[in-house]
Design a protein around this motif. Structure first.
Motif, PDB file in Angstrom:
ATOM      1  N   VAL A 136       1.085  -1.189  -0.147  1.00  0.00           N
ATOM      2  CA  VAL A 136      -0.190   0.242   0.266  1.00  0.00           C
ATOM      3  C   VAL A 136       0.898   0.839   0.003  1.00  0.00           C
ATOM      4  N   SER A 137       2.170   1.226  -0.333  1.00  0.00           N
ATOM      5  CA  SER A 137       2.943   2.363   0.035  1.00  0.00           C
ATOM      6  C   SER A 137       2.781   3.247  -1.447  1.00  0.00           C
ATOM      7  N   GLY A 138       1.660   3.710  -1.964  1.00  0.00           N
ATOM      8  CA  GLY A 138       1.236   4.316  -3.062  1.00  0.00           C
ATOM      9  C   GLY A 138       0.214   4.990  -2.487  1.00  0.00           C
ATOM     10  N   ARG A 139      -0.519   5.083  -1.270  1.00  0.00           N
ATOM     11  CA  ARG A 139      -1.639   5.408  -1.055  1.00  0.00           C
ATOM     12  C   ARG A 139      -1.116   5.983   0.459  1.00  0.00           C
ATOM     13  N   PRO A 140      -1.964   7.495   0.392  1.00  0.00           N
ATOM     14  CA  PRO A 140      -1.386   9.007   1.869  1.00  0.00           C
ATOM     15  C   PRO A 140      -1.697   7.552   2.789  1.00  0.00           C
ATOM     16  N   PRO A 141      -1.088   7.898   3.884  1.00  0.00           N
ATOM     17  CA  PRO A 141      -1.513   7.718   5.082  1.00  0.00           C
ATOM     18  C   PRO A 141      -3.082   7.377   5.644  1.00  0.00           C
ATOM     19  N   ALA A 142      -4.092   6.043   5.780  1.00  0.00           N
ATOM     20  CA  ALA A 142      -5.633   6.525   6.385  1.00  0.00           C
ATOM     21  C   ALA A 142      -5.467   6.994   8.192  1.00  0.00           C
ATOM     22  N   GLY A 143      -4.126   7.110   8.712  1.00  0.00           N
ATOM     23  CA  GLY A 143      -4.241   6.922   9.951  1.00  0.00           C
ATOM     24  C   GLY A 143      -3.363   7.583  10.638  1.00  0.00           C
ATOM     25  N   PRO A 144      -3.151   7.211  11.541  1.00  0.00           N
ATOM     26  CA  PRO A 144      -1.395   8.253  12.194  1.00  0.00           C
ATOM     27  C   PRO A 144      -0.642   7.646  11.936  1.00  0.00           C
ATOM     28  N   GLU A 145       0.688   7.576  11.725  1.00  0.00           N
ATOM     29  CA  GLU A 145       1.710   6.796  11.128  1.00  0.00           C
ATOM     30  C   GLU A 145       2.569   7.019  12.350  1.00  0.00           C
ATOM     31  N   MET A 146       3.406   6.007  12.639  1.00  0.00           N
ATOM     32  CA  MET A 146       4.673   6.461  13.647  1.00  0.00           C
ATOM     33  C   MET A 146       5.868   5.487  13.094  1.00  0.00           C
ATOM     34  N   ALA A 147       6.656   5.622  13.247  1.00  0.00           N
ATOM     35  CA  ALA A 147       8.230   4.936  12.909  1.00  0.00           C
ATOM     36  C   ALA A 147       9.112   4.755  13.431  1.00  0.00           C
ATOM     37  N   ILE A 148       9.671   4.113  14.105  1.00  0.00           N
ATOM     38  CA  ILE A 148      10.910   3.509  14.707  1.00  0.00           C
ATOM     39  C   ILE A 148      11.587   3.087  14.435  1.00  0.00           C
ATOM     40  N   ILE A 149      13.141   3.715  13.621  1.00  0.00           N
ATOM     41  CA  ILE A 149      13.933   3.365  12.546  1.00  0.00           C
ATOM     42  C   ILE A 149      15.609   3.356  13.381  1.00  0.00           C
ATOM     43  N   ALA A 150      15.717   2.218  13.615  1.00  0.00           N
ATOM     44  CA  ALA A 150      17.425   1.732  14.118  1.00  0.00           C
ATOM     45  C   ALA A 150      18.501   1.999  12.783  1.00  0.00           C
ATOM     46  N   LYS A 151      19.148   3.448  12.770  1.00  0.00           N
ATOM     47  CA  LYS A 151      20.147   3.635  11.724  1.00  0.00           C
ATOM     48  C   LYS A 151      21.244   2.464  11.932  1.00  0.00           C
ATOM     49  N   GLY A 152      21.180   1.689  12.293  1.00  0.00           N
ATOM     50  CA  GLY A 152      22.185   1.020  12.559  1.00  0.00           C
ATOM     51  C   GLY A 152      21.680  -0.718  12.431  1.00  0.00           C
ATOM     52  N   ASP A 153      20.400  -0.769  11.740  1.00  0.00           N
ATOM     53  CA  ASP A 153      19.582  -2.067  10.713  1.00  0.00           C
ATOM     54  C   ASP A 153      20.366  -2.729   9.885  1.00  0.00           C
ATOM     55  N   GLU A 154      20.999  -4.260  10.724  1.00  0.00           N
ATOM     56  CA  GLU A 154      21.662  -4.723   9.829  1.00  0.00           C
ATOM     57  C   GLU A 154      21.543  -5.538   8.541  1.00  0.00           C
ATOM     58  N   LEU A 155      20.192  -5.634   8.723  1.00  0.00           N
ATOM     59  CA  LEU A 155      19.093  -6.056   7.157  1.00  0.00           C
ATOM     60  C   LEU A 155      18.842  -5.045   6.631  1.00  0.00           C
ATOM     61  N   LEU A 156      17.676  -4.425   7.206  1.00  0.00           N
ATOM     62  CA  LEU A 156      16.968  -3.646   5.994  1.00  0.00           C
ATOM     63  C   LEU A 156      17.705  -1.713   6.473  1.00  0.00           C
ATOM     64  N   ASP A 157      18.027  -1.081   4.660  1.00  0.00           N
ATOM     65  CA  ASP A 157      18.166   0.384   5.015  1.00  0.00           C
ATOM     66  C   ASP A 157      17.247   1.095   5.408  1.00  0.00           C
ATOM     67  N   TRP A 158      17.635   2.205   7.186  1.00  0.00           N
ATOM     68  CA  TRP A 158      17.233   2.498   7.291  1.00  0.00           C
ATOM     69  C   TRP A 158      16.445   4.318   6.476  1.00  0.00           C
ATOM     70  N   ARG A 159      16.989   4.403   5.562  1.00  0.00           N
ATOM     71  CA  ARG A 159      16.687   5.383   4.484  1.00  0.00           C
ATOM     72  C   ARG A 159      15.258   4.753   3.328  1.00  0.00           C
ATOM     73  N   GLU A 160      15.666   3.773   3.276  1.00  0.00           N
ATOM     74  CA  GLU A 160      14.649   3.591   2.441  1.00  0.00           C
ATOM     75  C   GLU A 160      13.045   3.426   4.034  1.00  0.00           C
ATOM     76  N   MET A 161      13.661   3.183   4.676  1.00  0.00           N
ATOM     77  CA  MET A 161      12.583   3.175   6.102  1.00  0.00           C
ATOM     78  C   MET A 161      11.750   4.656   5.931  1.00  0.00           C
ATOM     79  N   ALA A 162      12.474   5.827   6.286  1.00  0.00           N
ATOM     80  CA  ALA A 162      12.113   6.719   6.457  1.00  0.00           C
ATOM     81  C   ALA A 162      11.702   7.802   5.526  1.00  0.00           C
ATOM     82  N   ALA A 163      12.259   7.163   3.683  1.00  0.00           N
ATOM     83  CA  ALA A 163      11.875   7.808   2.865  1.00  0.00           C
ATOM     84  C   ALA A 163      10.396   7.377   2.478  1.00  0.00           C
ATOM     85  N   ARG A 164       9.593   6.198   2.981  1.00  0.00           N
ATOM     86  CA  ARG A 164       8.400   5.450   2.645  1.00  0.00           C
ATOM     87  C   ARG A 164       8.010   5.760   3.919  1.00  0.00           C
TER      88      ARG A 164
END
Length: 197
Positions: A136-164
């Protein structure tokens, strides 16, 4: 004052389970502080389609404006789908998977469960298309969203998470890891955002 949120859904990540440290910490907090609220952390089947069908059945009668969903990793990807089904539902995404159809392709085959290495499941090639269908990444948020993102994540790119989750309230952690080993320090922020505290 009555609490706004009466229902909490927790969605674990790929190869994870309701036995994960974060799921347990969340359940313990709910049992201690909000025993009146309904808290559900289902064991998700490996098929994304079946996983979301299970969740959709389980939350069918939940009040959208009085529920929240917390999802970790692949569970964060699922949580965004859930929030779209229940407009107004708050979602908290913990190191959320942003491109699981791309990232999980290399895991097609036999996998072991993280918290029970004796248990295994088969991740099928067709699950990749099921993941794409839930995006559903192409849709605007349907409700309040909070993202907790670790820059040290060894599996996922924090920049992609922050952009999404550009529109979400973000907690960007210097360092950290994919499992969010310091989740206990952020629990209060999570429950407050969810309207549980």
């Amino acid at each position: 004052m009555p609490h706004a949120t009466t229902h909490l859904l927790y969605l674990h990540g790929f190869r994870s389970s309701p036995r994960s440290a974060k799921a347990q910490q969340m359940a313990d907090w709910m049992a201690t502080h909000r025993p009146d609220a309904h808290c559900w952390c289902p064991q998700l089947p490996p098929s994304p389609r079946e996983a979301m069908a299970l969740v959709a059945r389980g939350i069918a009668d939940w009040p959208a404006g009085r529920m929240a969903v917390v999802g970790s990793s692949l569970g964060g990807f699922y949580a965004s789908w859930v929030a779209q089904q229940k407009p107004g539902c708050a979602s908290v995404l913990l190191n959320p998977a942003v491109h699981p159809a791309r990232d999980l392709e290399r895991y097609i085959g036999q996998q072991t469960a993280w918290h029970a290495p004796s248990e295994s499941f088969y991740f099928r090639a067709e699950y990749i298309a099921e993941l794409r269908a839930l995006d559903v990444s192409g849709r605007p948020p349907a409700g309040p969203e909070m993202a907790i993102i670790a820059k040290g994540d060894e599996l996922l790119d924090w920049r992609e998470m922050a952009a999404r989750y550009a529109h979400a309230r973000k907690l960007l952690l210097e360092g950290g890891d994919h499992a969010l080993g310091d989740f206990a320090q952020h629990l209060q922020a999570v429950v407050e955002f969810c309207g549980l505290a």
